[in-house]
Design a protein around this motif. Structure first.
Motif, PDB file in Angstrom:
ATOM      1  N   LEU A  65       0.831  -1.208   0.000  1.00  0.00           N
ATOM      2  CA  LEU A  65       0.000   0.000   0.000  1.00  0.00           C
ATOM      3  C   LEU A  65       0.868   1.261   0.000  1.00  0.00           C
ATOM      4  O   LEU A  65       0.553   2.245  -0.683  1.00  0.00           O
ATOM      5  CB  LEU A  65      -0.922  -0.007   1.222  1.00  0.00           C
ATOM      6  N   MET A  66       1.964   1.237   0.753  1.00  0.00           N
ATOM      7  CA  MET A  66       2.853   2.404   0.786  1.00  0.00           C
ATOM      8  C   MET A  66       3.587   2.579  -0.541  1.00  0.00           C
ATOM      9  O   MET A  66       3.915   3.698  -0.938  1.00  0.00           O
ATOM     10  CB  MET A  66       3.845   2.268   1.937  1.00  0.00           C
ATOM     11  N   THR A  67       3.867   1.470  -1.239  1.00  0.00           N
ATOM     12  CA  THR A  67       4.469   1.568  -2.574  1.00  0.00           C
ATOM     13  C   THR A  67       3.527   2.314  -3.517  1.00  0.00           C
ATOM     14  O   THR A  67       3.954   3.203  -4.272  1.00  0.00           O
ATOM     15  CB  THR A  67       4.763   0.162  -3.130  1.00  0.00           C
ATOM     16  N   LEU A  68       2.251   1.964  -3.479  1.00  0.00           N
ATOM     17  CA  LEU A  68       1.263   2.674  -4.287  1.00  0.00           C
ATOM     18  C   LEU A  68       1.236   4.158  -3.949  1.00  0.00           C
ATOM     19  O   LEU A  68       1.255   5.024  -4.829  1.00  0.00           O
ATOM     20  CB  LEU A  68      -0.120   2.066  -4.059  1.00  0.00           C
ATOM     21  N   GLN A  69       1.182   4.441  -2.662  1.00  0.00           N
ATOM     22  CA  GLN A  69       1.066   5.825  -2.223  1.00  0.00           C
ATOM     23  C   GLN A  69       2.272   6.657  -2.622  1.00  0.00           C
ATOM     24  O   GLN A  69       2.135   7.749  -3.182  1.00  0.00           O
ATOM     25  CB  GLN A  69       0.882   5.859  -0.706  1.00  0.00           C
ATOM     26  N   HIS A  70       3.462   6.149  -2.345  1.00  0.00           N
ATOM     27  CA  HIS A  70       4.665   6.913  -2.671  1.00  0.00           C
ATOM     28  C   HIS A  70       4.889   6.993  -4.180  1.00  0.00           C
ATOM     29  O   HIS A  70       5.411   8.005  -4.681  1.00  0.00           O
ATOM     30  CB  HIS A  70       5.885   6.300  -1.981  1.00  0.00           C
ATOM     31  N   GLY A  71       4.496   5.948  -4.919  1.00  0.00           N
ATOM     32  CA  GLY A  71       4.611   6.009  -6.370  1.00  0.00           C
ATOM     33  C   GLY A  71       3.751   7.115  -6.967  1.00  0.00           C
ATOM     34  O   GLY A  71       4.192   7.864  -7.851  1.00  0.00           O
ATOM     35  N   LEU A  72       2.530   7.242  -6.471  1.00  0.00           N
ATOM     36  CA  LEU A  72       1.649   8.310  -6.931  1.00  0.00           C
ATOM     37  C   LEU A  72       2.192   9.683  -6.538  1.00  0.00           C
ATOM     38  O   LEU A  72       2.091  10.645  -7.309  1.00  0.00           O
ATOM     39  CB  LEU A  72       0.251   8.108  -6.347  1.00  0.00           C
TER      40      LEU A  72
END
Length: 249
Positions: free
Chosen positions: A174-181
């Protein structure tokens, strides 16, 4: 050419060494005990990087750290939560990038801290598991301005009742998604990531070493001990957020 020549002019050798050690330590703490590393890294980078570079560079480093963490535990990810969280995160990143807000930092810190303590000492609110899009939207919107919202996402992930490997894997995804965005949005807003690429990659490599070492602790600790340590860390960080928010307010 020395490797230090690849660093931005604002970063000296001593500061670089400190950031490497902190990136290693932050990743070690996060995979071993579930949370805490991202906030530690942000706090140190805040004293060593120019303000304009802090949030995007921290986001790039955390993206790399979470990608490696999720990759190591990919089979443990609770995928049912990811699509809804991703939808909310896209909306939150878009709003955070285009809306001018004046949220009092102290109020946000105190509010997040109080909310997390509530989820620990009481039964987690039902929407945390039923509405992952809301958790994704709120946390991603806030991360555009305050950087480390892993604590908020940790509250959502904790409410899923996963075993320790599943918790760490899902939180990292979930944090990968958030930081990627967040990286994509800052790129669209014109931040020059190329200038900071060498530094970010070095910190990601140090974080990966910390992840490998921390995984040894994760593999040895029991689920019960993991949850107890996680709860203690969450409460301590939450109390610090509340205190900082009250002082700032």
């Amino acid at each position: 050419m020395s490797p230090l020549d690849l660093l931005p002019p604002d970063v000296g050798g001593a500061a670089f060494a400190v950031m490497l050690m902190v990136s290693f330590t932050g990743s070690f703490i996060t995979i071993a005990f579930g949370i805490g590393g991202g906030g530690l890294v942000l706090a140190v980078l805040a004293s060593l990087l120019p303000p304009a570079a802090l949030i995007p560079v921290h986001g790039a480093v955390q993206f790399g750290s979470n990608v490696t963490r999720a990759g190591l535990l990919l089979g443990q990810v609770s995928w049912r939560t990811v699509p809804g969280f991703a939808v909310g995160a896209v909306v939150g990143a878009a709003l955070g990038g285009v809306v001018v807000v004046d949220l009092p930092p102290g109020l946000v810190q105190a509010g997040v801290g109080a909310f997390l303590i509530w989820t620990i000492v009481a039964r987690p609110p039902a929407w945390l598991t039923r509405w992952p899009w809301l958790a994704g939207g709120v946390s991603t919107f806030l991360t555009m301005f305050f950087g480390a919202t892993g604590l908020f996402v940790a509250g959502f992930t904790r409410s899923l009742g996963l075993p320790r490997h599943g918790y760490v894997a899902t939180h990292a995804t979930l944090m990968t998604l958030q930081h990627g965005l967040k990286i994509a949005m800052f790129g669209l807003l014109g931040f020059a990531f190329g200038t900071w690429a060498a530094l970010a990659l070095a910190l990601i490599a140090a974080g990966f070493a910390g992840t490998l070492c921390g995984r040894l602790v994760l593999n040895r600790i029991t689920d019960t001990a993991f949850r107890r340590v996680l709860d203690v860390i969450l409460v301590l960080i939450s109390l610090r957020l509340i205190w900082a928010g009250l002082v700032a307010g």
